[in-house]
Design a protein around this motif. Structure first.
Motif, PDB file in Angstrom:
ATOM      1  N   MET A 142       0.814  -1.188   0.000  1.00  0.00           N
ATOM      2  CA  MET A 142       0.000   0.000   0.000  1.00  0.00           C
ATOM      3  C   MET A 142       0.862   1.259   0.000  1.00  0.00           C
ATOM      4  O   MET A 142       0.493   2.257  -0.575  1.00  0.00           O
ATOM      5  CB  MET A 142      -0.918  -0.054   1.218  1.00  0.00           C
ATOM      6  CG  MET A 142      -2.040   0.900   1.140  1.00  0.00           C
ATOM      7  SD  MET A 142      -3.064   0.549  -0.280  1.00  0.00           S
ATOM      8  CE  MET A 142      -4.608   1.084   0.296  1.00  0.00           C
ATOM      9  N   GLU A 143       2.001   1.164   0.646  1.00  0.00           N
ATOM     10  CA  GLU A 143       2.904   2.307   0.711  1.00  0.00           C
ATOM     11  C   GLU A 143       3.429   2.677  -0.678  1.00  0.00           C
ATOM     12  O   GLU A 143       3.618   3.856  -0.982  1.00  0.00           O
ATOM     13  CB  GLU A 143       4.072   1.970   1.644  1.00  0.00           C
ATOM     14  CG  GLU A 143       5.041   3.100   1.831  1.00  0.00           C
ATOM     15  CD  GLU A 143       6.175   2.722   2.761  1.00  0.00           C
ATOM     16  OE1 GLU A 143       7.301   3.128   2.478  1.00  0.00           O
ATOM     17  OE2 GLU A 143       5.924   2.017   3.756  1.00  0.00           O
ATOM     18  N   LEU A 144       3.628   1.670  -1.523  1.00  0.00           N
ATOM     19  CA  LEU A 144       4.134   1.915  -2.880  1.00  0.00           C
ATOM     20  C   LEU A 144       3.177   2.776  -3.679  1.00  0.00           C
ATOM     21  O   LEU A 144       3.610   3.681  -4.396  1.00  0.00           O
ATOM     22  CB  LEU A 144       4.391   0.589  -3.603  1.00  0.00           C
ATOM     23  CG  LEU A 144       4.816   0.725  -5.066  1.00  0.00           C
ATOM     24  CD1 LEU A 144       6.177   1.389  -5.162  1.00  0.00           C
ATOM     25  CD2 LEU A 144       4.835  -0.616  -5.741  1.00  0.00           C
ATOM     26  N   ILE A 145       1.886   2.554  -3.561  1.00  0.00           N
ATOM     27  CA  ILE A 145       0.932   3.322  -4.355  1.00  0.00           C
ATOM     28  C   ILE A 145       0.923   4.786  -3.947  1.00  0.00           C
ATOM     29  O   ILE A 145       0.763   5.670  -4.782  1.00  0.00           O
ATOM     30  CB  ILE A 145      -0.485   2.700  -4.322  1.00  0.00           C
ATOM     31  CG1 ILE A 145      -1.374   3.310  -5.401  1.00  0.00           C
ATOM     32  CG2 ILE A 145      -1.118   2.848  -2.968  1.00  0.00           C
ATOM     33  CD1 ILE A 145      -0.929   3.056  -6.798  1.00  0.00           C
ATOM     34  N   ALA A 198       4.058   6.188  -5.524  1.00  0.00           N
ATOM     35  CA  ALA A 198       3.872   6.272  -6.973  1.00  0.00           C
ATOM     36  C   ALA A 198       2.941   7.424  -7.330  1.00  0.00           C
ATOM     37  O   ALA A 198       3.185   8.148  -8.302  1.00  0.00           O
ATOM     38  CB  ALA A 198       3.323   4.956  -7.503  1.00  0.00           C
ATOM     39  N   ALA A 199       1.880   7.609  -6.545  1.00  0.00           N
ATOM     40  CA  ALA A 199       0.941   8.698  -6.815  1.00  0.00           C
ATOM     41  C   ALA A 199       1.612  10.056  -6.663  1.00  0.00           C
ATOM     42  O   ALA A 199       1.446  10.938  -7.512  1.00  0.00           O
ATOM     43  CB  ALA A 199      -0.264   8.591  -5.886  1.00  0.00           C
ATOM     44  N   VAL A 200       2.387  10.221  -5.604  1.00  0.00           N
ATOM     45  CA  VAL A 200       3.083  11.495  -5.385  1.00  0.00           C
ATOM     46  C   VAL A 200       4.103  11.741  -6.496  1.00  0.00           C
ATOM     47  O   VAL A 200       4.180  12.849  -7.055  1.00  0.00           O
ATOM     48  CB  VAL A 200       3.760  11.513  -3.997  1.00  0.00           C
ATOM     49  CG1 VAL A 200       4.699  12.691  -3.860  1.00  0.00           C
ATOM     50  CG2 VAL A 200       2.712  11.532  -2.905  1.00  0.00           C
ATOM     51  N   LEU A 201       4.857  10.721  -6.849  1.00  0.00           N
ATOM     52  CA  LEU A 201       5.861  10.868  -7.908  1.00  0.00           C
ATOM     53  C   LEU A 201       5.217  11.216  -9.243  1.00  0.00           C
ATOM     54  O   LEU A 201       5.677  12.117  -9.953  1.00  0.00           O
ATOM     55  CB  LEU A 201       6.678   9.575  -8.044  1.00  0.00           C
ATOM     56  CG  LEU A 201       7.707   9.559  -9.168  1.00  0.00           C
ATOM     57  CD1 LEU A 201       8.814  10.569  -8.887  1.00  0.00           C
ATOM     58  CD2 LEU A 201       8.291   8.167  -9.335  1.00  0.00           C
ATOM     59  N   THR A 202       4.145  10.538  -9.591  1.00  0.00           N
ATOM     60  CA  THR A 202       3.519  10.812 -10.883  1.00  0.00           C
ATOM     61  C   THR A 202       2.808  12.163 -10.904  1.00  0.00           C
ATOM     62  O   THR A 202       2.809  12.837 -11.932  1.00  0.00           O
ATOM     63  CB  THR A 202       2.535   9.694 -11.280  1.00  0.00           C
ATOM     64  OG1 THR A 202       1.642   9.445 -10.211  1.00  0.00           O
ATOM     65  CG2 THR A 202       3.253   8.433 -11.648  1.00  0.00           C
ATOM     66  N   LEU A 203       2.211  12.564  -9.798  1.00  0.00           N
ATOM     67  CA  LEU A 203       1.610  13.900  -9.762  1.00  0.00           C
ATOM     68  C   LEU A 203       2.673  14.985  -9.892  1.00  0.00           C
ATOM     69  O   LEU A 203       2.488  15.964 -10.620  1.00  0.00           O
ATOM     70  CB  LEU A 203       0.806  14.090  -8.476  1.00  0.00           C
ATOM     71  CG  LEU A 203      -0.524  13.370  -8.423  1.00  0.00           C
ATOM     72  CD1 LEU A 203      -1.161  13.528  -7.049  1.00  0.00           C
ATOM     73  CD2 LEU A 203      -1.463  13.895  -9.495  1.00  0.00           C
ATOM     74  N   PHE A 204       3.786  14.813  -9.202  1.00  0.00           N
ATOM     75  CA  PHE A 204       4.887  15.766  -9.324  1.00  0.00           C
ATOM     76  C   PHE A 204       5.412  15.795 -10.762  1.00  0.00           C
ATOM     77  O   PHE A 204       5.640  16.858 -11.335  1.00  0.00           O
ATOM     78  CB  PHE A 204       6.008  15.402  -8.347  1.00  0.00           C
ATOM     79  CG  PHE A 204       7.196  16.307  -8.442  1.00  0.00           C
ATOM     80  CD1 PHE A 204       7.154  17.592  -7.926  1.00  0.00           C
ATOM     81  CD2 PHE A 204       8.366  15.884  -9.057  1.00  0.00           C
ATOM     82  CE1 PHE A 204       8.248  18.435  -8.015  1.00  0.00           C
ATOM     83  CE2 PHE A 204       9.462  16.714  -9.154  1.00  0.00           C
ATOM     84  CZ  PHE A 204       9.412  17.995  -8.630  1.00  0.00           C
ATOM     85  N   SER A 205       5.574  14.617 -11.336  1.00  0.00           N
ATOM     86  CA  SER A 205       6.037  14.525 -12.715  1.00  0.00           C
ATOM     87  C   SER A 205       5.056  15.175 -13.678  1.00  0.00           C
ATOM     88  O   SER A 205       5.462  15.848 -14.641  1.00  0.00           O
ATOM     89  CB  SER A 205       6.254  13.059 -13.089  1.00  0.00           C
ATOM     90  OG  SER A 205       6.533  12.920 -14.446  1.00  0.00           O
TER      91      SER A 205
END
Length: 128
Positions: A1-4, A7-14
């Motif tokens: 669950m921590e990975l998602i 991943a969400a924070v990284l992709t939103l930043f990207s």
């Protein structure tokens, strides 16, 4: 669950940085999105151990995993590659290329799952 969450924070930043870059340098923006997608995909590869355990369990139950689980895993890989590639094409305003990739992915998925379908039909034919 921590990975998602990561991943969400990284992709939103990207996505935010990509939107800022797209106006002046669309090539770098597309490259940033592609690298982010590959990074998230690579980070999620650790969850494949669950699929390997499923494969071993199916092999233990049926005696052979090749005819049952292999086509499903190949079809899953085709679907993931197709989805990521089509979305990257759409991000670069290449909707025709995205549609072509989706069509090719559908054809590959159907041809990949054919052995499983034939196996199920043979099994049903044996019951009748």
């Amino acid at each position: 669950m921590e990975l998602i969450y990561k991943a969400a924070v990284l992709t939103l930043f990207s996505a935010i940085v990509s939107m800022l870059l797209k106006r002046h340098n669309p090539e770098v923006a597309l490259l940033l999105c592609a690298v982010t997608a590959l990074g998230v995909l690579a980070a999620s590869m650790g969850f494949l151990t669950g699929l390997q355990e499923l494969r071993e369990e199916v092999k233990r139950i049926t005696g052979s995993s090749e005819t049952l689980i292999t086509p499903v895993m190949k079809c899953l890989a085709v679907a993931m590659i197709t989805k990521i590639t089509a979305e990257l094409c759409r991000d670069s305003s290449q909707s025709a290329a995205a549609a072509s990739v989706e069509l090719a992915g559908s054809i590959c998925a159907v041809s990949t799952v054919m052995p499983l379908l034939l196996s199920v039909l043979k099994m049903i034919g044996g019951l009748i």
